[in-house]
Design a protein around this motif. Structure first.
Motif, mmCIF file in Angstrom:
data_model
loop_
_atom_site.group_PDB
_atom_site.id
_atom_site.type_symbol
_atom_site.label_atom_id
_atom_site.label_comp_id
_atom_site.label_asym_id
_atom_site.label_seq_id
_atom_site.Cartn_x
_atom_site.Cartn_y
_atom_site.Cartn_z
ATOM 1 N N ALA A 70 16.693 1.134 -27.575
ATOM 2 C CA ALA A 70 15.640 1.848 -28.319
ATOM 3 C C ALA A 70 14.459 2.327 -27.463
ATOM 4 C CB ALA A 70 15.154 0.997 -29.483
ATOM 5 N N PRO A 71 13.870 1.460 -26.591
ATOM 6 C CA PRO A 71 12.715 1.935 -25.814
ATOM 7 C C PRO A 71 13.034 3.129 -24.914
ATOM 8 C CG PRO A 71 12.935 -0.437 -25.626
ATOM 9 C CD PRO A 71 14.148 0.040 -26.345
ATOM 10 N N ILE A 72 14.296 3.278 -24.531
ATOM 11 C CA ILE A 72 14.657 4.403 -23.661
ATOM 12 C C ILE A 72 14.630 5.704 -24.450
ATOM 13 C CG2 ILE A 72 16.535 5.397 -22.274
ATOM 14 C CD1 ILE A 72 17.323 2.515 -21.597
ATOM 15 N N HIS A 73 15.046 5.624 -25.725
ATOM 16 C CA HIS A 73 15.074 6.829 -26.547
ATOM 17 C C HIS A 73 13.743 7.103 -27.231
ATOM 18 C CE1 HIS A 73 19.169 7.233 -25.666
ATOM 19 N NE2 HIS A 73 19.621 6.259 -26.439
ATOM 20 N N ALA A 74 12.934 6.055 -27.391
ATOM 21 C CA ALA A 74 11.688 6.240 -28.141
ATOM 22 C C ALA A 74 10.695 7.080 -27.345
ATOM 23 C CB ALA A 74 11.080 4.870 -28.439
ATOM 24 N N LYS A 75 9.692 7.567 -28.058
ATOM 25 C CA LYS A 75 8.627 8.323 -27.386
ATOM 26 C C LYS A 75 7.847 7.354 -26.498
ATOM 27 C CE LYS A 75 5.092 11.643 -28.691
ATOM 28 N NZ LYS A 75 3.839 10.920 -28.546
ATOM 29 N N THR A 76 7.491 7.809 -25.309
ATOM 30 C CA THR A 76 6.771 6.922 -24.397
ATOM 31 C C THR A 76 5.391 6.602 -24.964
ATOM 32 O OG1 THR A 76 7.832 8.172 -22.672
ATOM 33 C CG2 THR A 76 6.155 6.607 -21.984
ATOM 34 N N PRO A 77 5.083 5.313 -25.112
ATOM 35 C CA PRO A 77 3.780 4.963 -25.704
ATOM 36 C C PRO A 77 2.614 5.292 -24.758
ATOM 37 C CG PRO A 77 5.044 3.004 -25.151
ATOM 38 C CD PRO A 77 5.916 4.162 -24.837
ATOM 39 N N ILE A 78 1.440 5.494 -25.374
ATOM 40 C CA ILE A 78 0.244 5.854 -24.588
ATOM 41 C C ILE A 78 -0.096 4.769 -23.574
ATOM 42 C CG2 ILE A 78 -2.247 6.326 -24.718
ATOM 43 C CD1 ILE A 78 -0.735 8.563 -25.939
ATOM 44 N N TRP A 79 0.009 3.484 -24.000
ATOM 45 C CA TRP A 79 -0.355 2.394 -23.086
ATOM 46 C C TRP A 79 0.479 2.448 -21.820
ATOM 47 C CZ3 TRP A 79 3.459 -0.673 -21.415
ATOM 48 C CH2 TRP A 79 4.577 -0.864 -22.238
ATOM 49 N N TRP A 80 1.705 2.953 -21.948
ATOM 50 C CA TRP A 80 2.580 3.010 -20.779
ATOM 51 C C TRP A 80 1.992 3.958 -19.732
ATOM 52 C CZ3 TRP A 80 5.597 6.329 -17.866
ATOM 53 C CH2 TRP A 80 6.598 5.737 -17.077
ATOM 54 N N TYR A 81 1.542 5.132 -20.209
ATOM 55 C CA TYR A 81 0.945 6.091 -19.284
ATOM 56 C C TYR A 81 -0.323 5.522 -18.668
ATOM 57 C CZ TYR A 81 4.162 9.688 -20.834
ATOM 58 O OH TYR A 81 5.289 10.401 -21.091
ATOM 59 N N ALA A 82 -1.123 4.858 -19.520
ATOM 60 C CA ALA A 82 -2.377 4.280 -19.025
ATOM 61 C C ALA A 82 -2.076 3.247 -17.949
ATOM 62 C CB ALA A 82 -3.138 3.652 -20.177
ATOM 63 N N ALA A 83 -1.115 2.370 -18.238
ATOM 64 C CA ALA A 83 -0.773 1.325 -17.270
ATOM 65 C C ALA A 83 -0.218 1.936 -15.992
ATOM 66 C CB ALA A 83 0.240 0.360 -17.876
ATOM 67 N N LEU A 84 0.573 2.981 -16.151
ATOM 68 C CA LEU A 84 1.150 3.625 -14.966
ATOM 69 C C LEU A 84 0.047 4.228 -14.099
ATOM 70 C CD1 LEU A 84 3.981 4.288 -13.723
ATOM 71 C CD2 LEU A 84 3.677 6.572 -14.630
ATOM 72 N N LEU A 85 -0.934 4.818 -14.776
ATOM 73 C CA LEU A 85 -2.040 5.430 -14.046
ATOM 74 C C LEU A 85 -2.787 4.382 -13.226
ATOM 75 C CD1 LEU A 85 -3.046 8.402 -14.097
ATOM 76 C CD2 LEU A 85 -4.947 7.577 -15.497
ATOM 77 N N VAL A 86 -3.081 3.252 -13.888
ATOM 78 C CA VAL A 86 -3.795 2.183 -13.184
ATOM 79 C C VAL A 86 -2.966 1.678 -12.003
ATOM 80 C CG1 VAL A 86 -4.699 -0.162 -13.388
ATOM 81 C CG2 VAL A 86 -5.071 1.490 -15.224
ATOM 82 N N SER A 87 -1.669 1.414 -12.254
ATOM 83 C CA SER A 87 -0.850 0.840 -11.180
ATOM 84 C C SER A 87 -0.666 1.841 -10.046
ATOM 85 C CB SER A 87 0.485 0.349 -11.715
ATOM 86 O OG SER A 87 1.223 1.414 -12.229
ATOM 87 N N LEU A 88 -0.556 3.128 -10.386
ATOM 88 C CA LEU A 88 -0.437 4.123 -9.321
ATOM 89 C C LEU A 88 -1.737 4.222 -8.527
ATOM 90 C CD1 LEU A 88 1.647 7.059 -10.822
ATOM 91 C CD2 LEU A 88 2.332 5.431 -9.077
ATOM 92 N N GLY A 89 -2.867 4.027 -9.234
ATOM 93 C CA GLY A 89 -4.157 4.007 -8.544
ATOM 94 C C GLY A 89 -4.199 2.885 -7.526
ATOM 95 N N MET A 90 -3.750 1.684 -7.968
ATOM 96 C CA MET A 90 -3.713 0.537 -7.058
ATOM 97 C C MET A 90 -2.782 0.828 -5.887
ATOM 98 S SD MET A 90 -3.466 -2.328 -10.016
ATOM 99 C CE MET A 90 -3.253 -3.824 -9.087
ATOM 100 N N PHE A 91 -1.650 1.419 -6.224
ATOM 101 C CA PHE A 91 -0.666 1.744 -5.198
ATOM 102 C C PHE A 91 -1.263 2.723 -4.178
ATOM 103 C CE2 PHE A 91 3.135 4.409 -4.015
ATOM 104 C CZ PHE A 91 3.714 3.455 -3.210
ATOM 105 N N GLY A 92 -1.986 3.702 -4.694
ATOM 106 C CA GLY A 92 -2.604 4.704 -3.822
ATOM 107 C C GLY A 92 -3.633 4.080 -2.887
ATOM 108 N N PHE A 93 -4.444 3.163 -3.459
ATOM 109 C CA PHE A 93 -5.430 2.464 -2.642
ATOM 110 C C PHE A 93 -4.721 1.685 -1.532
ATOM 111 C CE2 PHE A 93 -8.372 -1.320 -2.223
ATOM 112 C CZ PHE A 93 -9.275 -0.649 -1.406
ATOM 113 N N GLY A 94 -3.602 1.060 -1.902
ATOM 114 C CA GLY A 94 -2.799 0.327 -0.909
ATOM 115 C C GLY A 94 -2.309 1.256 0.182
#
Lengths: 461, 169
Positions: A26-50
């Protein structure tokens, strides 16, 4: 045979096989939740700083770190050992619990293996950059070269470590991937969108589920499972020899290999708990990862915590009993009551004392408590590595070479970067890969149902 | 020429195994069985054997000999170096690399063997007999021609436990 009346149901809610696949996919077919994008943004930010910190390390050099001539291994090696430890959970889960015929592993092993692959990847970056000139890292491969050929030192644990980590990364990744092939086929055959059919179809490698395929798949799992079991024990033993074959006080002890292996499984299982509780919370996987699954992991943790406590006490006892003044000084004047006492006591309390809460069923069933303790253990295990790496180096045999250590922001940023990378990896895993091994879970679903006598009680093993 | 198949489609493992055993008793061997997860009665009953474990053993044997040989050659013959007073051929400390690299070789070679023998490789187009065989159906494929006189009895066995579908490939 698994008795669900005694051990608790493996899957809650009387699901049909079709429902099992649907709910996990189900999660693969469902619409991507907003929190997912938010979390991805934060983690990519951390990754970028690294990445920025890695850039500084490579262009300027290791001088940007807080390490010095005495404490040459700072956060880099602490974090390396920490990530490798976390990376032990995947194989430990899949292999040890497979050998022990623990059917409840089927709901958790996929997540644990995914975590392993990402964690080992994070870990491998630290020694690579710690080399100072990472673009020459291929010198560590034993290949016929124009420098002699001057071969690498096969007696060195640092070379053993390189072989072990490379092997571990490749093996755990392939073990994980081939376990997913049948599940990708399920997505291919149930998906409605053409793109998904094509993409997952590609990754399914033409799997159809015929008896010929399953027969060889079982053979493959048997072989990989059997030999990877050796790897679980050997990889972290080898990491421990990085320390144990030296003659530094506090490192030169025979307890190190088992102590490291157990510690690795401890931190790995704790991280698995953190991850699956998050999964349960965010994706409502409670029917598959039931309270009794969490309960089982907690029981394993309380047992391992006792071993950790014993190991700490043994080290302290031996420091005193051996009569070696260097060992005694290190343990009693640097670790327990010295410059690094805070780190020592955080380690001791977080790893040996806090997990004792899991003796109580009430605690094991309270997800907030379990989640918090799992985080505490991860922090405690980080401090364990701090204790091992930094204290021994900072108090050598010669007082003239004594030095203190504190990390620079570049080192800290490097670590934050790997945390970001880990979270990014986990988020992608949540979004695009079935979080639970569907075919394995289906094979154990029958144990929850009354059955006729003639079916043998075998499963995906 | 197109071949006609009869598919026995079942909802659960028990029905499949029961039908499979009954069909085999009638002296008819299913062409293939598709299941969402491995069913050991079927894997044994289909009569196929896999030698992948034997292959893995020999990969391991040769890899171990090869790696140990290489280490001894490199450290003892090609460019001997003294490390901390150890002999050139410091055998016991070669064991670790030998074990780990052997495990890696076994894994990779066995994976390739699996891929070649089970014909599971990237870019392969699946021959899907039944769309739900990877989801929730257990499918037994019978060659229509092989049924002969037993046609009716086989059909009734399947109908009793599951459903019949036809497929031409």
């Amino acid at each position: 045979m698994y008795n669900s009346a005694v051990r608790g149901r493996l899957i809650e809610g009387d699901k049909s096989l079709g429902q099992i696949s649907q709910e996990i996919i189900a999660p693969i077919h469902a619409k991507t939740p907003i929190w997912w994008y938010a979390a991805l943004l934060v983690s990519l930010g951390m990754f970028g700083f690294g990445l920025y910190c890695k850039y500084i390390t490579v262009t300027t050099g290791i001088g940007t770190w807080g390490v010095n001539n005495s404490v040459a291994w700072g956060w880099a090696i602490i974090n390396f050992v920490w990530w490798i430890g976390i990376g032990h959970a995947g194989t430990a889960f899949s292999i040890f619990l497979l050998i022990l015929r623990q059917k409840w592993r089927t709901a958790i092993n996929r997540a644990a293996e995914a975590m392993t692959v990402v964690a080992v990847f994070c870990a491998s970056l630290f020694p690579l950059l710690h080399m100072g000139r990472p673009w020459l890292f291929f010198y560590i491969f034993p290949y016929p070269n124009t420098r002699g050929p001057l071969w690498v030192n096969f007696n060195s644990p640092l070379f053993w470590d390189f072989v072990a980590i490379t092997a571990y990364l490749l093996i755990s990744a392939s073990f994980w991937y081939f376990g997913m092939v049948p599940d990708f086929a399920t997505i291919r055959d149930t998906a409605k969108s053409k793109i998904k059919k094509a993409v997952y179809g590609f990754f399914a490698f033409g799997w159809t589920g015929s008896s010929r395929e399953w027969l060889r798949f079982e053979g493959l799992s048997f072989v990989l499972g059997g030999i990877a079991a050796v790897l679980v024990v050997s990889v972290h033993s080898i990491v421990s020899t990085d320390f144990a074959v030296s003659v530094k006080p506090g490192w030169h002890t025979t307890i190190f290999p088992p102590y490291f292996v157990v510690g690795a499984i401890f931190s790995g299982f704790a991280m698995v708990l953190t991850l699956v509780i998050t999964m349960r919370g965010l994706y409502k996987m409670n029917d598959f990862i039931t309270d009794s699954h969490i309960d089982a992991v907690c029981r394993v943790l309380v047992f391992i915590s006792l071993i950790m406590g014993t190991a700490y006490m043994t080290e302290i006892f031996m420091a005193w009993y051996s009569g070696s003044e260097y060992e005694t000084y290190l343990f009693f004047h640097t670790r327990i009551f010295g410059e690094y006492a805070v780190q020592f006591w955080i380690m001791f309390i977080a790893n040996a004392i806090v997990p004792q809460l899991f003796w109580f069923k009430k605690m094991r069933r309270n997800m907030w408590v379990v989640f918090t303790v799992s985080i505490v253990i991860n922090i405690g295990m980080w401090f364990e590595r701090f204790n091992i790496v930094v204290t021994s180096l900072s108090r050598d045999y010669l007082p003239s070479s004594w030095a203190s250590y504190s990390p620079s922001w570049v080192e800290i940023g490097f670590f934050i970067g790997t945390v970001g990378m880990f979270i990014t990896g986990v988020l992608l895993f949540f979004r695009f890969i079935p979080m639970i091994a569907i075919s394995e879970l289906k094979s154990v679903a029958k144990f929850d149902k009354p059955q006729k006598n003639h079916v043998k009680h075998t499963s995906h093993e | 020429m197109n071949k006609e198949y009869i598919l026995g489609v079942f909802n659960d493992e028990e029905s499949l195994v029961e039908a499979f055993e009954k069909v085999k008793k009638k002296g008819i061997m299913p062409v293939e069985v598709y299941t969402p997860y491995p069913v050991h009665e079927i894997l044994e009953g289909m009569g196929n054997k896999t030698r992948i474990t034997h292959a893995a053993f020999f990969y391991g044997l040769f890899a171990a000999i090869g790696i140990l040989g290489f280490l001894s050659y490199a450290a003892g013959i090609s460019w001997p170096l003294q490390y901390g007073g150890k002999p050139f051929n410091a055998f016991p400390s070669f064991i670790i690399v030998t074990i780990v690299a052997t495990i890696l070789s076994i894994t990779l070679l066995t994976l390739f063997t699996f891929s070649a023998r089970a014909k599971i490789f990237p870019g392969k187009k699946p021959e899907i007999i039944h769309e739900r065989a990877t989801d929730d159906k257990f499918v037994m494929v019978l060659d229509k021609k092989s049924l002969g006189k037993e046609n009716d009895s086989i059909r009734s066995i399947i109908k009793e436990l599951g459903e019949i579908e036809k497929k031409t490939v």
